[in-house]
Design a protein around this motif. Structure first.
Motif, PDB file in Angstrom:
ATOM      1  N   GLY A 113       0.816  -1.249  -0.073  1.00  0.00           N
ATOM      2  CA  GLY A 113       0.202   0.021   0.105  1.00  0.00           C
ATOM      3  C   GLY A 113       0.959   1.175  -0.126  1.00  0.00           C
ATOM      4  N   ILE A 114       2.129   1.369   0.124  1.00  0.00           N
ATOM      5  CA  ILE A 114       2.986   2.332  -0.030  1.00  0.00           C
ATOM      6  C   ILE A 114       3.663   2.571  -1.471  1.00  0.00           C
ATOM      7  CG2 ILE A 114       5.073   3.485   0.717  1.00  0.00           C
ATOM      8  CD1 ILE A 114       4.836   1.712   3.288  1.00  0.00           C
ATOM      9  N   ASP A 115       3.326   3.871  -1.680  1.00  0.00           N
ATOM     10  CA  ASP A 115       3.776   4.278  -3.154  1.00  0.00           C
ATOM     11  C   ASP A 115       5.146   4.256  -3.240  1.00  0.00           C
ATOM     12  OD1 ASP A 115       4.658   5.554  -5.409  1.00  0.00           O
ATOM     13  OD2 ASP A 115       2.916   7.078  -5.416  1.00  0.00           O
ATOM     14  N   VAL A 116       5.805   3.665  -4.040  1.00  0.00           N
ATOM     15  CA  VAL A 116       7.580   3.754  -4.152  1.00  0.00           C
ATOM     16  C   VAL A 116       7.995   5.045  -4.355  1.00  0.00           C
ATOM     17  CG1 VAL A 116       9.231   3.025  -5.715  1.00  0.00           C
ATOM     18  CG2 VAL A 116       7.241   1.337  -5.527  1.00  0.00           C
ATOM     19  N   ALA A 117       7.594   5.939  -4.669  1.00  0.00           N
ATOM     20  CA  ALA A 117       7.637   7.135  -4.540  1.00  0.00           C
ATOM     21  C   ALA A 117       8.272   7.927  -3.072  1.00  0.00           C
ATOM     22  CB  ALA A 117       7.147   8.297  -5.551  1.00  0.00           C
ATOM     23  N   GLU A 118       7.608   7.070  -2.273  1.00  0.00           N
ATOM     24  CA  GLU A 118       7.769   7.766  -0.963  1.00  0.00           C
ATOM     25  C   GLU A 118       8.856   7.296  -0.122  1.00  0.00           C
ATOM     26  OE1 GLU A 118       4.036   7.247   1.736  1.00  0.00           O
ATOM     27  OE2 GLU A 118       3.084   6.722   0.013  1.00  0.00           O
ATOM     28  N   PHE A 119       9.673   6.158  -0.822  1.00  0.00           N
ATOM     29  CA  PHE A 119      11.154   6.163  -0.303  1.00  0.00           C
ATOM     30  C   PHE A 119      12.166   6.828  -0.698  1.00  0.00           C
ATOM     31  CE2 PHE A 119       8.416   2.101  -0.388  1.00  0.00           C
ATOM     32  CZ  PHE A 119       8.598   1.827   0.935  1.00  0.00           C
ATOM     33  N   ILE A 120      12.913   7.193   0.373  1.00  0.00           N
ATOM     34  CA  ILE A 120      14.083   8.435   0.329  1.00  0.00           C
ATOM     35  C   ILE A 120      15.343   7.643   0.000  1.00  0.00           C
ATOM     36  CG2 ILE A 120      12.502  10.090   1.403  1.00  0.00           C
ATOM     37  CD1 ILE A 120      14.308   9.816   3.746  1.00  0.00           C
ATOM     38  N   ALA A 121      15.422   6.324   0.311  1.00  0.00           N
ATOM     39  CA  ALA A 121      16.786   5.806   0.114  1.00  0.00           C
ATOM     40  C   ALA A 121      16.649   4.303   0.362  1.00  0.00           C
ATOM     41  CB  ALA A 121      17.589   6.420   1.470  1.00  0.00           C
ATOM     42  N   TYR A 122      17.722   3.506   0.097  1.00  0.00           N
ATOM     43  CA  TYR A 122      17.747   2.141   0.766  1.00  0.00           C
ATOM     44  C   TYR A 122      19.038   2.130   1.508  1.00  0.00           C
ATOM     45  CZ  TYR A 122      21.726   1.033  -2.412  1.00  0.00           C
ATOM     46  OH  TYR A 122      22.919   1.184  -2.814  1.00  0.00           O
ATOM     47  N   ALA A 123      18.747   1.059   2.496  1.00  0.00           N
ATOM     48  CA  ALA A 123      19.903   0.681   3.469  1.00  0.00           C
ATOM     49  C   ALA A 123      20.337  -0.510   3.649  1.00  0.00           C
ATOM     50  CB  ALA A 123      19.855   1.491   4.704  1.00  0.00           C
ATOM     51  N   VAL A 124      21.792  -0.741   3.734  1.00  0.00           N
ATOM     52  CA  VAL A 124      22.054  -2.313   3.794  1.00  0.00           C
ATOM     53  C   VAL A 124      22.732  -2.507   5.056  1.00  0.00           C
ATOM     54  CG1 VAL A 124      23.695  -4.116   3.009  1.00  0.00           C
ATOM     55  CG2 VAL A 124      22.231  -2.490   1.243  1.00  0.00           C
ATOM     56  N   HIS A 125      22.432  -3.485   5.821  1.00  0.00           N
ATOM     57  CA  HIS A 125      23.256  -3.549   7.119  1.00  0.00           C
ATOM     58  C   HIS A 125      23.807  -4.718   7.261  1.00  0.00           C
ATOM     59  CE1 HIS A 125      23.978  -2.896  11.548  1.00  0.00           C
ATOM     60  NE2 HIS A 125      23.273  -3.957  11.762  1.00  0.00           N
ATOM     61  N   VAL A 126      25.195  -4.888   7.617  1.00  0.00           N
ATOM     62  CA  VAL A 126      25.881  -5.912   7.873  1.00  0.00           C
ATOM     63  C   VAL A 126      26.111  -6.157   9.358  1.00  0.00           C
ATOM     64  CG1 VAL A 126      27.868  -7.271   7.024  1.00  0.00           C
ATOM     65  CG2 VAL A 126      26.838  -5.778   5.447  1.00  0.00           C
ATOM     66  N   CYS A 127      25.978  -7.315   9.796  1.00  0.00           N
ATOM     67  CA  CYS A 127      26.408  -7.492  11.298  1.00  0.00           C
ATOM     68  C   CYS A 127      26.833  -8.888  11.299  1.00  0.00           C
ATOM     69  CB  CYS A 127      25.145  -7.178  12.169  1.00  0.00           C
ATOM     70  SG  CYS A 127      25.551  -7.427  13.945  1.00  0.00           S
ATOM     71  N   ILE A 128      27.994  -9.216  11.645  1.00  0.00           N
ATOM     72  CA  ILE A 128      28.708 -10.435  11.928  1.00  0.00           C
ATOM     73  C   ILE A 128      29.104 -10.177  13.431  1.00  0.00           C
ATOM     74  CG2 ILE A 128      30.399 -11.926  11.596  1.00  0.00           C
ATOM     75  CD1 ILE A 128      30.524 -11.071   8.970  1.00  0.00           C
ATOM     76  N   PRO A 129      28.269 -10.842  14.624  1.00  0.00           N
ATOM     77  CA  PRO A 129      28.779 -10.578  15.943  1.00  0.00           C
ATOM     78  C   PRO A 129      30.257 -10.550  16.189  1.00  0.00           C
ATOM     79  CG  PRO A 129      26.786 -11.697  15.888  1.00  0.00           C
ATOM     80  CD  PRO A 129      27.266 -11.625  14.386  1.00  0.00           C
ATOM     81  N   ASP A 130      30.641  -9.550  17.038  1.00  0.00           N
ATOM     82  CA  ASP A 130      32.232  -9.636  17.191  1.00  0.00           C
ATOM     83  C   ASP A 130      33.197  -9.623  16.078  1.00  0.00           C
ATOM     84  OD1 ASP A 130      31.222  -9.926  20.192  1.00  0.00           O
ATOM     85  OD2 ASP A 130      31.167 -12.010  19.756  1.00  0.00           O
ATOM     86  N   GLU A 131      32.745  -9.260  15.064  1.00  0.00           N
ATOM     87  CA  GLU A 131      33.487  -9.385  13.919  1.00  0.00           C
ATOM     88  C   GLU A 131      33.335  -8.019  13.073  1.00  0.00           C
ATOM     89  OE1 GLU A 131      35.025 -12.690  10.452  1.00  0.00           O
ATOM     90  OE2 GLU A 131      33.404 -13.123  12.004  1.00  0.00           O
ATOM     91  N   LEU A 132      32.133  -7.911  12.400  1.00  0.00           N
ATOM     92  CA  LEU A 132      31.966  -6.687  11.729  1.00  0.00           C
ATOM     93  C   LEU A 132      30.377  -6.019  11.986  1.00  0.00           C
ATOM     94  CD1 LEU A 132      33.123  -5.124   9.349  1.00  0.00           C
ATOM     95  CD2 LEU A 132      32.306  -6.739   7.885  1.00  0.00           C
ATOM     96  N   ASN A 133      30.443  -4.856  11.903  1.00  0.00           N
ATOM     97  CA  ASN A 133      29.085  -4.229  12.019  1.00  0.00           C
ATOM     98  C   ASN A 133      29.121  -2.922  11.221  1.00  0.00           C
ATOM     99  OD1 ASN A 133      26.665  -2.814  12.628  1.00  0.00           O
ATOM    100  ND2 ASN A 133      26.823  -4.126  14.498  1.00  0.00           N
ATOM    101  N   PHE A 134      28.497  -2.795  10.155  1.00  0.00           N
ATOM    102  CA  PHE A 134      28.421  -1.422   9.416  1.00  0.00           C
ATOM    103  C   PHE A 134      27.066  -1.450   8.410  1.00  0.00           C
ATOM    104  CE2 PHE A 134      29.981  -3.847   6.081  1.00  0.00           C
ATOM    105  CZ  PHE A 134      29.864  -3.228   4.782  1.00  0.00           C
ATOM    106  N   SER A 135      26.825  -0.092   8.166  1.00  0.00           N
ATOM    107  CA  SER A 135      25.689   0.206   7.130  1.00  0.00           C
ATOM    108  C   SER A 135      26.081   1.151   6.249  1.00  0.00           C
ATOM    109  CB  SER A 135      24.596   0.578   8.204  1.00  0.00           C
ATOM    110  OG  SER A 135      24.455  -0.099   9.156  1.00  0.00           O
ATOM    111  N   PHE A 136      25.487   0.908   5.179  1.00  0.00           N
ATOM    112  CA  PHE A 136      25.513   2.035   4.194  1.00  0.00           C
ATOM    113  C   PHE A 136      24.240   2.159   3.606  1.00  0.00           C
ATOM    114  CE2 PHE A 136      26.614  -1.907   1.514  1.00  0.00           C
ATOM    115  CZ  PHE A 136      25.521  -1.478   0.317  1.00  0.00           C
TER     116      PHE A 136
END
Length: 315
Positions: A113-136
């Motif tokens: 029900g959400i118009d695609v035009a309403e999204f302002i960005a996408y985000a990718v989150h990478v989380c490996i506990p005790d090893e790596l945690n970042f987002s872009f």
């Protein structure tokens, strides 16, 4: 931000492990209010790696990874596309709030029900506990906007099938911002400021510094400035800059008798024409708000070596 370190750490980890640790979100403002919502989307393992490759490809060139990083400043003109901006993640509540969304155990999980035009960005989150945690974060674009009047489709078995672009979208290969190791690296300033609700931060900081200034009982009609900062982002940005240096603000208003020296100085007369000090309060024409903020920011100065009188435009 140590982009080289992040890039090299990522290269050490195999795709099979990474594909179990990647989440994709679409970023949207709430329909009512200014809060940000992250919508968690299900993606296949192969697509997860494709998304991560956006980051890898963007930073594969060492010149990009070693690009100069400037401290984010709410007032400065950041139009130099050859440099990154960087800011500590605890600098503003809006940044902290955005980062905390990635740790939400029950994020929104349907975009029905959400118009695609309403999204302002996408985000990718990478989380490996005790090893790596970042987002872009990157630009999110509807294919219907990209294709405009073109007819888009697939060719298969000597047959052309038109593609409905209204519900088709893509992820830009250009990185807008990276969140890593208590810092945010910024490439696309508008997306950063939307995601981190910086306009709300500007208004909040404006109110804080003006309420502090009001206690000195030195400015006539300070309510007008409060009202203006609610609507004028440029004014709000400059007041936010003032709020980041409370000692400078205090020094100006506790030495208010010296203001008349600036107002009467021939070198600054044209800069502050229309602003008067009547012996107890500063009075200014409402059309001169920018000049007035320049004055109370204590932006006028005399250089030590050359003795030249100037205005610090970074304030």
């Amino acid at each position: 931000m140590n982009i080289n370190g992040l890039y090299n750490e990522l290269k050490k980890i195999g795709d099979s492990k990474l594909s179990r640790c990647i989440k994709l979100y679409l970023v949207k403002k709430q329909t009512e209010g200014t809060n940000i919502i992250l919508y968690n989307l299900e993606v296949e393992s192969e697509v997860q790696i494709d998304l991560l490759n956006i980051f890898k490809v963007y930073f594969q060139n060492s010149r990009t990874r070693n690009r100069e990083q400037l401290e984010y400043d709410v007032v400065m003109d950041h139009t130099d596309k050859s440099k990154f901006l960087v800011i500590e993640s605890n600098k503003y509540n809006g940044i902290e709030n955005f980062i905390e969304l990635f740790e939400d155990p029950s994020p929104a999980d349907t975009i029905k029900g959400i118009d695609v035009a309403e999204f302002i960005a996408y985000a990718v989150h990478v989380c490996i506990p005790d090893e790596l945690n970042f987002s872009f974060v990157g630009e999110f674009t509807s294919l219907s906007k990209v294709s405009k009047m073109k007819v888009v489709g697939n060719l298969k078995n000597n047959k052309f099938n038109k593609l409905d672009t209204n519900d088709t979208f893509g992820f830009s290969k250009n990185i807008a911002m990276v969140i890593y190791d208590d810092e945010v690296l910024i490439k696309h300033l508008p997306i950063f400021e939307k995601c981190c609700q910086m306009e709300t931060e500007f208004k909040k900081n404006s109110a804080e510094v003006l309420n502090s200034i009001a206690s000195f009982k030195f400015i006539d009609n300070i309510e007008e400035l409060l009202h203006t900062a609610e609507k004028d982002t440029r004014i709000a940005r400059r007041l936010t800059k003032m709020n980041s240096d409370p000692d400078r603000v205090k020094a100006f208003f506790t030495n208010k008798d010296r203001v008349k020296l600036v107002l009467k100085d021939p070198e600054f007369n044209d800069k502050f024409k229309g602003i008067e000090y009547n012996g107890s309060t500063l009075v200014y024409d409402s059309k001169l708000r920018q000049q007035f903020i320049t004055l109370i920011s204590d932006a006028s100065y005399e250089s030590i070596v050359g003795g030249q009188k100037r205005i610090d435009n970074s304030l």
